[in-house]
Design a protein around this motif. Structure first.
Motif, PDB file in Angstrom:
ATOM      1  N   HIS A  12      -1.310   4.252   7.628  1.00 34.52           N
ATOM      2  CA  HIS A  12      -1.343   2.874   7.140  1.00 34.52           C
ATOM      3  C   HIS A  12      -0.931   1.953   8.279  1.00 34.52           C
ATOM      4  CE1 HIS A  12       0.860  -0.498   4.853  1.00 34.52           C
ATOM      5  NE2 HIS A  12      -0.397  -0.848   5.026  1.00 34.52           N
ATOM      6  N   ARG A  13      -1.809   1.044   8.669  1.00 39.03           N
ATOM      7  CA  ARG A  13      -1.522   0.170   9.811  1.00 39.03           C
ATOM      8  C   ARG A  13      -0.541  -0.945   9.450  1.00 39.03           C
ATOM      9  NH1 ARG A  13      -3.498  -4.724  11.587  1.00 39.03           N
ATOM     10  NH2 ARG A  13      -5.193  -4.781  10.062  1.00 39.03           N
ATOM     11  N   GLY A  14      -0.651  -1.505   8.271  1.00 40.92           N
ATOM     12  CA  GLY A  14       0.163  -2.663   7.931  1.00 40.92           C
ATOM     13  C   GLY A  14      -0.522  -3.941   8.397  1.00 40.92           C
ATOM     14  N   LEU A  15       0.072  -5.074   8.019  1.00 42.50           N
ATOM     15  CA  LEU A  15      -0.495  -6.381   8.410  1.00 42.50           C
ATOM     16  C   LEU A  15       0.463  -7.117   9.341  1.00 42.50           C
ATOM     17  CD1 LEU A  15      -2.111  -7.939   5.196  1.00 42.50           C
ATOM     18  CD2 LEU A  15      -3.267  -7.098   7.229  1.00 42.50           C
ATOM     19  N   PRO A  68       0.789  -1.230   0.000  1.00 39.94           N
ATOM     20  CA  PRO A  68       0.000   0.000   0.000  1.00 39.94           C
ATOM     21  C   PRO A  68       0.826   1.288   0.000  1.00 39.94           C
ATOM     22  CG  PRO A  68      -0.893  -1.572   1.561  1.00 39.94           C
ATOM     23  CD  PRO A  68       0.413  -2.123   1.103  1.00 39.94           C
ATOM     24  N   ASP A  69       1.990   1.290   0.628  1.00 36.94           N
ATOM     25  CA  ASP A  69       2.796   2.511   0.709  1.00 36.94           C
ATOM     26  C   ASP A  69       3.624   2.757  -0.539  1.00 36.94           C
ATOM     27  OD1 ASP A  69       1.968   3.286   3.242  1.00 36.94           O
ATOM     28  OD2 ASP A  69       3.448   2.016   4.227  1.00 36.94           O
ATOM     29  N   THR A  70       4.241   1.721  -1.048  1.00 37.87           N
ATOM     30  CA  THR A  70       5.206   1.871  -2.139  1.00 37.87           C
ATOM     31  C   THR A  70       4.659   1.487  -3.506  1.00 37.87           C
ATOM     32  OG1 THR A  70       6.076  -0.374  -1.902  1.00 37.87           O
ATOM     33  CG2 THR A  70       7.051   1.344  -0.515  1.00 37.87           C
ATOM     34  N   GLY A  71       3.616   0.651  -3.545  1.00 34.87           N
ATOM     35  CA  GLY A  71       3.115   0.161  -4.819  1.00 34.87           C
ATOM     36  C   GLY A  71       3.990  -0.922  -5.415  1.00 34.87           C
ATOM     37  N   SER A  72       5.017  -1.351  -4.688  1.00 29.64           N
ATOM     38  CA  SER A  72       5.902  -2.409  -5.180  1.00 29.64           C
ATOM     39  C   SER A  72       5.235  -3.770  -4.995  1.00 29.64           C
ATOM     40  CB  SER A  72       7.237  -2.376  -4.437  1.00 29.64           C
ATOM     41  OG  SER A  72       7.033  -2.572  -3.048  1.00 29.64           O
ATOM     42  N   GLN A  87       7.545  -7.656   5.217  1.00 34.31           N
ATOM     43  CA  GLN A  87       7.092  -7.314   3.870  1.00 34.31           C
ATOM     44  C   GLN A  87       5.805  -6.488   3.879  1.00 34.31           C
ATOM     45  OE1 GLN A  87       8.045  -8.652   0.422  1.00 34.31           O
ATOM     46  NE2 GLN A  87      10.046  -8.689   1.399  1.00 34.31           N
ATOM     47  N   ASN A  88       5.002  -6.619   4.935  1.00 37.28           N
ATOM     48  CA  ASN A  88       3.691  -5.968   4.966  1.00 37.28           C
ATOM     49  C   ASN A  88       3.593  -4.850   6.000  1.00 37.28           C
ATOM     50  OD1 ASN A  88       1.774  -7.711   3.104  1.00 37.28           O
ATOM     51  ND2 ASN A  88       3.075  -9.147   4.215  1.00 37.28           N
ATOM     52  N   ARG A  89       4.736  -4.380   6.482  1.00 40.10           N
ATOM     53  CA  ARG A  89       4.738  -3.304   7.472  1.00 40.10           C
ATOM     54  C   ARG A  89       4.466  -1.963   6.809  1.00 40.10           C
ATOM     55  NH1 ARG A  89       9.762  -3.869   5.565  1.00 40.10           N
ATOM     56  NH2 ARG A  89      11.284  -2.173   5.650  1.00 40.10           N
ATOM     57  N   ASN A  90       4.301  -0.920   7.626  1.00 38.14           N
ATOM     58  CA  ASN A  90       4.259   0.442   7.112  1.00 38.14           C
ATOM     59  C   ASN A  90       5.649   0.797   6.581  1.00 38.14           C
ATOM     60  OD1 ASN A  90       4.845   3.467   7.463  1.00 38.14           O
ATOM     61  ND2 ASN A  90       2.633   3.419   7.714  1.00 38.14           N
ATOM     62  N   GLU A  91       5.716   1.365   5.383  1.00 38.30           N
ATOM     63  CA  GLU A  91       7.007   1.695   4.785  1.00 38.30           C
ATOM     64  C   GLU A  91       7.100   3.186   4.481  1.00 38.30           C
ATOM     65  OE1 GLU A  91       8.672  -0.727   1.803  1.00 38.30           O
ATOM     66  OE2 GLU A  91       8.175  -2.610   2.788  1.00 38.30           O
ATOM     67  N   VAL A 151       5.812  -9.287  15.871  1.00 40.47           N
ATOM     68  CA  VAL A 151       5.373  -8.064  15.184  1.00 40.47           C
ATOM     69  C   VAL A 151       6.138  -6.851  15.703  1.00 40.47           C
ATOM     70  CG1 VAL A 151       3.433  -6.490  14.816  1.00 40.47           C
ATOM     71  CG2 VAL A 151       3.071  -8.962  14.692  1.00 40.47           C
ATOM     72  N   ILE A 152       6.235  -6.733  17.019  1.00 44.10           N
ATOM     73  CA  ILE A 152       6.891  -5.578  17.625  1.00 44.10           C
ATOM     74  C   ILE A 152       8.379  -5.562  17.287  1.00 44.10           C
ATOM     75  CG2 ILE A 152       7.503  -4.495  19.826  1.00 44.10           C
ATOM     76  CD1 ILE A 152       4.837  -5.648  20.919  1.00 44.10           C
ATOM     77  N   ALA A 153       9.026  -6.734  17.333  1.00 44.43           N
ATOM     78  CA  ALA A 153      10.457  -6.813  17.049  1.00 44.43           C
ATOM     79  C   ALA A 153      10.767  -6.402  15.613  1.00 44.43           C
ATOM     80  CB  ALA A 153      10.961  -8.233  17.305  1.00 44.43           C
ATOM     81  N   VAL A 154       9.932  -6.836  14.677  1.00 46.14           N
ATOM     82  CA  VAL A 154      10.152  -6.511  13.266  1.00 46.14           C
ATOM     83  C   VAL A 154       9.886  -5.042  12.990  1.00 46.14           C
ATOM     84  CG1 VAL A 154       9.282  -6.917  10.931  1.00 46.14           C
ATOM     85  CG2 VAL A 154       9.702  -8.854  12.445  1.00 46.14           C
ATOM     86  N   ARG A 155       8.878  -4.476  13.669  1.00 46.87           N
ATOM     87  CA  ARG A 155       8.431  -3.130  13.331  1.00 46.87           C
ATOM     88  C   ARG A 155       8.844  -2.070  14.351  1.00 46.87           C
ATOM     89  NH1 ARG A 155       2.298  -3.586  11.246  1.00 46.87           N
ATOM     90  NH2 ARG A 155       2.737  -1.358  11.023  1.00 46.87           N
ATOM     91  N   VAL A 156       9.836  -2.389  15.164  1.00 53.50           N
ATOM     92  CA  VAL A 156      10.302  -1.420  16.157  1.00 53.50           C
ATOM     93  C   VAL A 156      10.867  -0.170  15.481  1.00 53.50           C
ATOM     94  CG1 VAL A 156      12.638  -2.387  16.303  1.00 53.50           C
ATOM     95  CG2 VAL A 156      11.665  -1.181  18.275  1.00 53.50           C
ATOM     96  N   HIS A 157      11.373  -0.314  14.248  1.00 52.34           N
ATOM     97  CA  HIS A 157      11.904   0.820  13.495  1.00 52.34           C
ATOM     98  C   HIS A 157      10.832   1.891  13.295  1.00 52.34           C
ATOM     99  CE1 HIS A 157      13.277   2.990   9.808  1.00 52.34           C
ATOM    100  NE2 HIS A 157      14.455   2.842  10.371  1.00 52.34           N
ATOM    101  N   GLU A 158       9.576   1.451  13.095  1.00 54.30           N
ATOM    102  CA  GLU A 158       8.477   2.403  12.916  1.00 54.30           C
ATOM    103  C   GLU A 158       8.238   3.212  14.179  1.00 54.30           C
ATOM    104  OE1 GLU A 158       4.964   0.416  11.352  1.00 54.30           O
ATOM    105  OE2 GLU A 158       6.275  -1.041  10.379  1.00 54.30           O
ATOM    106  N   MET A 159       8.282   2.550  15.328  1.00 54.19           N
ATOM    107  CA  MET A 159       8.033   3.246  16.590  1.00 54.19           C
ATOM    108  C   MET A 159       9.169   4.200  16.924  1.00 54.19           C
ATOM    109  SD  MET A 159       6.190   0.323  18.946  1.00 54.19           S
ATOM    110  CE  MET A 159       7.454  -0.934  18.755  1.00 54.19           C
TER     111      MET A 159
END
Length: 318
Positions: free
Chosen positions: A315-318, A73-77, A126-130, A194-202
């Motif tokens: 965008h929440r992500g999955l 959803p963010d990149t269209g890739s 692959q499905n996180r907020n980018e 989920v938290i470990a993978v997406r800690v960069h977002e926080m």
């Protein structure tokens, strides 16, 4: 029209989102080539030209399903095939069930745990907020992520290790470590993944936009909300699935159909778990909208002062 723009049209009710995800999660879309995916994207871009033709309406629905199931959803890739949303059920289901099966040793339990945690990490990544997809991720981040996945697998295999290491024979203790502990433990580890993978977002925040799609700024609070919602949805999915064999066992043992046969009981309860997991995947994805909302009053002070909108989107992500 952007893929996130397509998500903005999703139903606002859980039931509506569930039915929509049932459509999107059609595994046949995994067979679409890159060219077919880009053609579907072109169809959605020219939606206004084709929407009035009934024959084209079916084409538009199929194109929408392909876009939402294949494009970020963010990149269209184009998302890697095995980590697209429609791939989650065929890839994750056997791994989840394998982690729930009784294992003879800790090594076997760890093997299936590391496979499940690794696939979950790949899917979450692959499905996180980018929002900041163009930024170079530090090399140590990959090593840290590998360590966290290994740690989660070790924790997941701990009940089996304890039972084998200390040769526990008490029925009550074996019941605790073998049946009662795994469901909440797996649920917690799924949220942790989920938290470990997406800690960069926080750490860096994510974009929040107004109703016109204009970026208002970068919010850490929106990122925390997005990651928390996704972690809760994944924990509910895995936790409920893990509890199914335990809940079904006393019912199946008393069934006349099975005549109390444990030989028949084991495959039946794990097949039931697989069916429950498959049915809960769209429910988990639907628990919170993909285009999440956050009240302006919940944002950081500098963002509250930069807009008059009562509600902003992310965008929440999955």
């Amino acid at each position: 029209m952007s893929v996130l723009g397509l998500h903005s049209e999703e139903p606002r009710t859980f039931h509506g989102r569930y039915l929509r995800w049932l459509h999107i999660l059609d595994p046949t879309t995994l067979l679409a080539s890159d060219e077919e995916i880009r053609n579907a994207e072109a169809v959605m871009a020219s939606l206004g030209e084709t929407a009035e033709d009934p024959a084209q309406n079916w084409k538009v629905k199929e194109a929408l399903k392909t876009c939402l199931g294949s494009l970020h959803p963010d990149t269209g890739s184009i998302i890697s095939t095995m980590f697209r949303p429609p791939a989650f059920m065929p890839f994750a289901t056997p791994l989840v069930i394998a982690t729930l099966l009784p294992h003879r040793g800790a090594k076997s339990a760890f093997f299936w745990q590391i496979l499940f945690q690794s696939y979950s990490a790949g899917f979450n990544l692959q499905n996180r907020n980018e929002t900041f997809q163009k930024e170079k991720v530090p090399s140590y981040h990959s090593l840290l992520l590998a360590g966290l996945v290994t740690y989660a697998a070790c924790v997941g295999a701990t009940p089996q290790y304890i039972m084998n290491r200390y040769k526990l024979t008490s029925p009550a203790i074996r019941m605790f470590f073998g049946k009662l502990l795994p469901p909440p433990l797996l649920a917690a580890l799924s949220a942790f993944n989920v938290i470990a993978v997406r800690v960069h977002e926080m750490e860096h925040g994510i974009h929040v936009v107004d109703k016109t799609g204009k970026v208002v700024g970068v919010s850490h609070r929106a990122a925390e909300k997005a990651v928390k919602e996704t972690a809760v949805s994944r924990a509910a999915l895995v936790g409920v699935t893990a509890a199914v064999p335990i809940a079904l066992e006393p019912l199946l043992l008393g069934s006349r159909l099975l005549l109390g046969s444990r030989l028949v009981l084991t495959p039946v309860k794990y097949v039931a778990s697989a069916l429950v997991f498959g049915a809960l995947i769209p429910a988990s994805f639907s628990l919170f909208p993909q285009k999440g909302t956050i009240a302006r009053t919940d944002l950081e002070t500098e963002l509250r002062d930069s807009t008059a909108e009562a509600e902003l989107y992310y965008h929440r992500g999955l």
